[in-house]
Write a protein that holds these residues in place. Structure first.
Motif, mmCIF file in Angstrom:
data_model
loop_
_atom_site.group_PDB
_atom_site.id
_atom_site.type_symbol
_atom_site.label_atom_id
_atom_site.label_comp_id
_atom_site.label_asym_id
_atom_site.label_seq_id
_atom_site.Cartn_x
_atom_site.Cartn_y
_atom_site.Cartn_z
ATOM 1 N N LYS A 157 -17.280 -15.412 48.212
ATOM 2 C CA LYS A 157 -17.208 -14.263 47.303
ATOM 3 C C LYS A 157 -16.340 -13.144 47.895
ATOM 4 O O LYS A 157 -15.631 -12.453 47.168
ATOM 5 C CB LYS A 157 -18.613 -13.746 47.002
ATOM 6 N N ALA A 158 -16.374 -12.976 49.218
ATOM 7 C CA ALA A 158 -15.531 -11.960 49.850
ATOM 8 C C ALA A 158 -14.053 -12.287 49.700
ATOM 9 O O ALA A 158 -13.218 -11.376 49.630
ATOM 10 C CB ALA A 158 -15.890 -11.851 51.331
ATOM 11 N N ASN B 71 -12.884 -14.310 47.120
ATOM 12 C CA ASN B 71 -12.623 -14.520 45.700
ATOM 13 C C ASN B 71 -13.577 -13.630 44.904
ATOM 14 O O ASN B 71 -14.657 -14.080 44.508
ATOM 15 C CB ASN B 71 -12.816 -15.998 45.338
ATOM 16 N N PRO B 72 -13.210 -12.384 44.653
ATOM 17 C CA PRO B 72 -14.121 -11.447 43.976
ATOM 18 C C PRO B 72 -14.467 -11.826 42.537
ATOM 19 O O PRO B 72 -15.452 -11.345 42.001
ATOM 20 C CB PRO B 72 -13.368 -10.120 44.008
ATOM 21 N N THR B 73 -13.698 -12.705 41.906
ATOM 22 C CA THR B 73 -13.977 -13.095 40.524
ATOM 23 C C THR B 73 -15.055 -14.175 40.433
ATOM 24 O O THR B 73 -15.425 -14.587 39.328
ATOM 25 C CB THR B 73 -12.700 -13.605 39.834
#
Length: 142
Positions: free
Chosen positions: A134-135, A137-139
């Motif tokens: 998630k860090a 790939n923020p989407t």
């Protein structure tokens, strides 16, 4: 920087190994009680050892790495590469899974990527694994 995540291990492989050991023991007893040749027992033992070696290498060579651009799922020297930008969703496995699996545990997480692609993996540190992706790939929907 490459981050390595080991694959989770649960009761699955010890259960399978124990079940196979019981079956092989029964077959060995049947061979002995029916007056079979001891060479048949040797063949049975060799097959049992080869299966044990297969399970050992399966457990030792299954892991996941994350670098700046991709998630790489390793198993037996083979690699499945998934671009981090293509990962759409990560969610817990629900019920039985009938797709690509690179895992060593009964339960894992399903990584959805591309348009329709999914893979079941089982990192030992699931929450840290999800936070790391998630860090980068923020989407990501987690």
């Amino acid at each position: 920087m490459v981050i390595r995540f080991e694959s989770k291990r649960d009761w699955t492989f010890p259960f399978i190994w124990g079940f196979l050991s019981i079956i092989y023991s029964i077959v060995g007893i049947v061979i002995i009680s029916s007056g079979g040749n001891y060479s048949e027992l040797i063949v049975l033992a060799v097959v049992w050892v080869l299966q044990g070696t297969f399970f050992y290498f399966f457990l030792r060579t299954t892991f996941y790495t994350i670098d700046e651009e991709q998630l790489v799922c390793h198993i037996f020297g083979f690699k499945k590469r998934i671009r981090l930008s293509e990962i759409r969703r990560i969610e817990p496995q629900k019920g039985y899974y009938a797709g690509l699996k690179i895992n060593t545990a009964w339960k894992g997480i399903v990584v959805s990527y591309g348009k329709w692609d999914e893979i079941l993996i089982s990192p030992a540190q699931e929450q840290l694994f999800i936070e790391t992706i998630k860090a980068m790939n923020p989407t990501l929907q987690a």
